[in-house]
Design a protein around this motif. Structure first.
Motif, PDB file in Angstrom:
ATOM      1  N   VAL A 166      -2.987   1.571   9.376  1.00 21.65           N
ATOM      2  CA  VAL A 166      -2.484   1.594  10.749  1.00 21.65           C
ATOM      3  C   VAL A 166      -1.535   0.417  10.969  1.00 21.65           C
ATOM      4  N   GLU A 167      -1.931  -0.743  10.422  1.00 21.67           N
ATOM      5  CA  GLU A 167      -1.056  -1.919  10.541  1.00 21.67           C
ATOM      6  C   GLU A 167       0.287  -1.654   9.874  1.00 21.67           C
ATOM      7  N   LEU A 168       0.208  -1.004   8.719  1.00 22.38           N
ATOM      8  CA  LEU A 168       1.437  -0.737   7.976  1.00 22.38           C
ATOM      9  C   LEU A 168       2.344   0.196   8.770  1.00 22.38           C
ATOM     10  N   LEU A 169       1.729   1.211   9.364  1.00 23.19           N
ATOM     11  CA  LEU A 169       2.507   2.161  10.162  1.00 23.19           C
ATOM     12  C   LEU A 169       3.160   1.439  11.335  1.00 23.19           C
ATOM     13  N   ASP A 170       2.383   0.549  11.952  1.00 24.57           N
ATOM     14  CA  ASP A 170       2.885  -0.238  13.069  1.00 24.57           C
ATOM     15  C   ASP A 170       4.090  -1.071  12.638  1.00 24.57           C
ATOM     16  N   ASP A 171       3.991  -1.680  11.462  1.00 26.21           N
ATOM     17  CA  ASP A 171       5.111  -2.490  10.963  1.00 26.21           C
ATOM     18  C   ASP A 171       6.322  -1.618  10.638  1.00 26.21           C
ATOM     19  N   ILE A 182       2.853   9.109   5.973  1.00 21.34           N
ATOM     20  CA  ILE A 182       1.816   9.771   6.767  1.00 21.34           C
ATOM     21  C   ILE A 182       1.201  10.931   5.971  1.00 21.34           C
ATOM     22  N   GLY A 183       2.067  11.685   5.287  1.00 28.37           N
ATOM     23  CA  GLY A 183       1.572  12.807   4.489  1.00 28.37           C
ATOM     24  C   GLY A 183       0.597  12.351   3.420  1.00 28.37           C
ATOM     25  N   LEU A 184       0.965  11.304   2.689  1.00 21.88           N
ATOM     26  CA  LEU A 184       0.102  10.810   1.614  1.00 21.88           C
ATOM     27  C   LEU A 184      -1.192  10.234   2.167  1.00 21.88           C
ATOM     28  N   ARG A 185      -1.098   9.598   3.302  1.00 23.28           N
ATOM     29  CA  ARG A 185      -2.293   8.999   3.900  1.00 23.28           C
ATOM     30  C   ARG A 185      -3.263  10.099   4.305  1.00 23.28           C
ATOM     31  N   ARG A 186      -2.706  11.153   4.881  1.00 26.82           N
ATOM     32  CA  ARG A 186      -3.580  12.244   5.328  1.00 26.82           C
ATOM     33  C   ARG A 186      -4.245  12.919   4.146  1.00 26.82           C
ATOM     34  N   ALA A 218       0.828  -1.203   0.000  1.00 24.59           N
ATOM     35  CA  ALA A 218       0.000   0.000   0.000  1.00 24.59           C
ATOM     36  C   ALA A 218       0.869   1.263   0.000  1.00 24.59           C
ATOM     37  N   ALA A 219       2.101   1.137   0.448  1.00 25.50           N
ATOM     38  CA  ALA A 219       2.995   2.296   0.524  1.00 25.50           C
ATOM     39  C   ALA A 219       3.959   2.333  -0.650  1.00 25.50           C
ATOM     40  N   ALA A 220       3.698   1.555  -1.698  1.00 23.92           N
ATOM     41  CA  ALA A 220       4.652   1.440  -2.811  1.00 23.92           C
ATOM     42  C   ALA A 220       5.108   2.770  -3.403  1.00 23.92           C
ATOM     43  N   PRO A 221       4.229   3.789  -3.509  1.00 21.83           N
ATOM     44  CA  PRO A 221       4.719   5.031  -4.120  1.00 21.83           C
ATOM     45  C   PRO A 221       5.832   5.698  -3.315  1.00 21.83           C
ATOM     46  N   PRO A 240      -7.377   2.400  -0.529  1.00 26.14           N
ATOM     47  CA  PRO A 240      -7.719   1.607   0.639  1.00 26.14           C
ATOM     48  C   PRO A 240      -6.558   0.724   1.073  1.00 26.14           C
ATOM     49  N   GLY A 241      -6.542   0.359   2.335  1.00 23.97           N
ATOM     50  CA  GLY A 241      -5.488  -0.507   2.847  1.00 23.97           C
ATOM     51  C   GLY A 241      -5.490  -0.432   4.360  1.00 23.97           C
ATOM     52  N   ARG A 242      -4.771  -1.352   4.986  1.00 21.85           N
ATOM     53  CA  ARG A 242      -4.719  -1.340   6.451  1.00 21.85           C
ATOM     54  C   ARG A 242      -3.547  -0.464   6.867  1.00 21.85           C
TER      55      ARG A 242
END
Lengths: 371, 453
Positions: A230-235, A216-220, A74-77, A226-228
């Motif tokens: 919070v889980e990704l951030l945790d990882d 975080i910037g892109l998510r905001r 989900a964070a590939a970019p 779509p994607g999980r």
């Protein structure tokens, strides 16, 4: 992926960054006239910072591909965006070549003539070789990164794996040698076999912190789909625990072994950094790069909070800046740590150019960013 | 380290949970096969050679070894570092790969952890017998004693070893045992004899398989994994300090701790590969230790082997770059000196042959993979030999230079350590479920709804 840009920056922000870069450039130019040693040391910090962030992009892509990891899809970019800054880093590197006489003792033939050790190292440490190698490093990294970015967008998994492995090889060899050229040779009498790994650990920590901020910037901005998240951030937070620990481990290995054996050809590096006011900066560096992120990231609550993770990432980025300062500046002004416009100017220049390029990259070619 | 194609199952043969229990437990419940007896015969013979050699050495003294006033460490410490290194893959597989959620670890973690424990025992043997009077070994522990001012030296890396290795052994043993509990309960539930039931009943600590049991259990495993993870790095870092804290050229290098750690993982995975290739044939575990597992281990080997090669290259470059005549001499002496053959074996086995594993065709040829794994084992033993002996035999004073030729007693002790290792391993395969049944059941394809035992 739609043709809509991933993220649109406020024109205000872009203007502010351009102004910052301009101020940085002016300070750098004035600094060159006032105290070129300090200005170039500052420039080397900024340059090395940007190279690290740019190379962290393809490194993360390659590591994720080789380990068959899908959790960060989900964070590939994010790493792609960082990878595309490599040409900027190269441009900054070309300017660095102008600073060789101010930065490196081995570039002065008069000094080399009366120093047998420098004569011994002259086949490696000379101005021509430095420039040629810099060009080669960037050429190799650029080609390998371009291949990797292409393969990660389309094509078979086998081709992606081959491109990743190729990048890892080119990166490992090139970055090890570059760390000797750019930083270790600032004190050409000193040597340490672990040094390249230490520089690599710094790249890992700062690159991950930068990736976390971009994520975080892109998510905001709602750009990630779509994607999980919070889980990704945790990882990402867990990986950051590992990387800060790795950095601290390598720091400790080098320090402990040099302190323990107390050999005159090795200790000057630390003697310089543990004298006078410099002494207080080493613990500060350990606290920022290791203690704070390590302890904070232990808490699951913080790893899953965007606000907290952004703060931790900023601490890591500041820590990395201090780390580079401690690596580079003591040779420019050994007596006392100085931090003023002549250091901050070029650092500001490099980092604001990098940020500008990142933001522009987000607008221009959204299709190229999708993984 | 790969889930190349998620479609290919980790466990082949369409196994149901009940099949897993049966396949893993059957070897424990019937009489051992002829192949097992043959293996045991060879292992015990080797162990016997070791016991005889070491007994002779303890009776007569360290003079029975080829060591001399210049080369004070030879086969003994080489073997020590070699065996400690072997252990690392077990901890890496069980702890680090658990934290990284790598599912392919489930079939091999149990035996890799057992390998760790046996390897650490073999490793500990060598400093012990090197003491000459091993019955005084407890002197290495710091405790109030009637020996006057005689006290351990906390500044010595050798003492750090005592702590590092004993911590490592303790944690590995606890981790392994905790990992065994649910499977020991399975064996208990299948047991027919009274004593067998009683023994496995005691060992499984009253495991009842309730949801509460499992919930506590999983927490404990993750905590133990997190505790064991630093040990993967710390133990070999400390072992490397035995050398790196000295001022001997070729020993004092700041790179040593991470370089030893990566070498340990490299050699440990090679040993795991060797053992797994044998175990899947001998124990009929072909459906559990599949080509996918072998492929994953091969990739770890080519990755770590390349880093080891890069570390060698760094050392060589730095020996020149440092401008230190001693450093340069030591490295040239490794290439062209009296131990150049050992150096050649080291480079061939650790750097060159593992590169073949880049090719899928090679990774799929199990015979070639087996040979490469043996070569890495050999090469990593020689790496330690090269580091220890070339540096010691040629130090600063040419007048004190000397050679080193191991005696048969030393060779016997090395053979004996392999005997000990394989004896323990074969006993493990015979008496304990060699594959973690409950974890393998978790990665089965969910085609079958049948409940297993």
């Amino acid at each position: 992926m739609t043709e809509r840009a991933l993220y649109r920056t406020q024109p205000r922000t872009l203007r502010a960054l351009t102004v910052l870069a301009g101020v940085g450039a002016i300070l750098f130019l004035v600094g060159l006239l006032v105290d070129s040693h300090r200005a170039w040391a500052g420039y080397l910090i900024g340059f090395h910072y940007v190279v690290g962030l740019a190379l962290a992009g393809p490194l993360f892509i390659a590591v994720l591909a080789l380990s068959g990891a899908r959790w960060a899809d989900a964070a590939a970019p994010v790493p792609r965006l960082m990878a595309q800054r490599l040409p900027l880093a190269f441009g900054l590197g070309l300017i660095l070549c102008l600073g060789i006489p101010s930065l490196y003792e081995w570039s002065h033939s008069a000094q080399v003539a009366q120093d047998p050790l420098l004569q011994h190292k002259a086949p490696w440490l000379n101005t021509g070789g430095f420039i040629v190698r810099l060009l080669l490093y960037f050429l190799a990294w650029y080609l390998a990164t371009r291949l990797l970015l292409r393969r990660s967008q389309g094509g078979t998994r086998g081709a992606l794996l081959r491109a990743s492995a190729l990048f890892m090889l080119v990166f490992a060899v090139g970055y090890s040698l570059a760390s000797v050229d750019w930083i270790e040779s600032l004190d050409p009498h000193w040597f340490s076999t672990i040094f390249a790994l230490y520089i690599l650990a710094g790249l890992g920590v700062s690159g991950l912190a930068c990736a976390i901020l971009i994520f975080i910037g892109l998510r905001r901005a709602g750009s990630l789909g779509p994607g999980r998240h919070v889980e990704l951030l945790d990882d990402l937070g867990k990986i950051a625990i590992g990387l800060t620990l790795f950095w601290a481990y390598i720091w400790y290995c080098q320090y402990m072994l040099i302190w323990y054996t107390d050999m005159p050809e090795e200790t000057p590096w630390y003697v310089l950094r543990l004298r006078g006011t410099w002494q207080s900066l080493t613990p500060a560096c350990l606290v920022l790069n290791w203690a704070i992120p390590f302890l904070a990231l232990m808490l699951r609550r913080l790893r899953r909070s965007e606000a907290a993770m952004a703060r931790i990432a900023i601490v890591m980025l500041i820590g990395h800046g201090l780390d580079l300062y401690l690596l580079i500046s003591p040779t420019a002004h050994p007596s006392d740590p100085l931090i003023g416009p002549w250091e901050l100017g070029p650092i500001l220049l490099c980092l604001s150019l990098f940020t500008l390029a990142l933001l522009r990259g987000l607008e221009r070619r959204p299709a190229e960013l999708s993984g | 380290m790969s889930t190349d194609s998620a479609a290919v199952p980790l466990i082949t043969g369409g196994k149901t949970p009940a099949d897993v229990t049966r396949d893993v437990c059957t070897p424990l419940e019937r009489r051992p096969t002829a192949l097992w007896w043959l293996g045991m015969l060879i292992a015990v013979t080797a162990l016997g050679i070791g016991v005889a050699s070491i007994s002779y050495q303890i009776m007569v003294g360290i003079g029975t070894w080829g060591l001399n006033r210049t080369v004070g460490w030879g086969f003994d410490i080489t073997n020590f570092v070699f065996w400690v290194g072997i252990g690392h893959a077990g901890t890496l597989i069980s702890a680090v790969l658990l934290l990284f959620r790598q599912k392919w670890r489930t079939s091999i973690n149990r035996s890799a952890e057992a390998m760790t424990i046996f390897a650490v025992i073999c490793a500990a043997l060598f400093p012990l017998i090197h003491m000459g009077r091993p019955w005084l070994a407890y002197w290495v522990f710091p405790y109030p004693n009637p020996r006057g001012p005689l006290w351990v030296n906390f500044r010595s890396a050798l003492l750090w070893d005592v702590f590092a290795i004993s911590t490592y052994f303790t944690i590995s043993l606890v981790f392994w045992y905790v990992g065994l509990i649910p499977d020991l309960a399975t064996v208990r539930d299948r047991a027919t004899g009274r004593w067998r039931k009683r023994i496995f009943g005691t060992l499984s600590l009253g495991w009842s398989g309730t949801a509460r049991n499992w919930s506590r259990y999983e927490t404990a495993c993750v905590l133990l994994a997190a505790l064991a993870t630093p040990l993967v790095v710390s133990v070999h870092s400390v072992v490397s300090s035995d050398f790196a804290t000295a001022v001997i050229p070729g020993w004092h290098a700041t790179l040593f701790p991470p370089y030893f750690v990566i070498g340990a993982i490299f050699s440990g995975f090679a040993m795991v590969l060797t053992l797994m290739l044998v175990a899947r044939k001998v124990m009929n575990f072909e459906d559990y230790i599949t080509r996918k597992h072998i492929e994953a281990i091969c990739k770890v080997l080519v990755f770590t082997g390349t880093i080891v090669g890069l570390a060698y290259a760094t050392e060589f470059f730095m020996s020149w770059y440092s401008g230190s005549g001693y450093e340069r001499f030591v490295f040239l002496n490794r290439v062209a000196g009296p131990f150049s053959a050992a150096f050649g074996v080291m480079v061939l086995c650790n750097v060159i042959t593992p590169q073949l594993l880049w090719f899928r065709a090679v990774r799929n040829n199990l015979l070639v993979v087996f040979i490469i794994s043996l070569m890495v084992n050999l090469g990593m033993w020689f790496e330690r030999f090269v580091i220890i002996v070339t540096s010691l035999s040629r130090d600063f004073l040419p007048s004190s230079w000397s050679g080193y030729v191991p005696t048969w007693i030393e060779v016997g002790a090395l053979v004996g350590s392999f005997g000990l290792f394989f004896t323990c391993f074969l006993l493990f395969c015979r008496f304990v479920p060699a594959i973690s049944m409950f974890e393998v059941k978790g990665v089965l394809e969910h085609k079958h709804s049948e409940e297993g035992a």
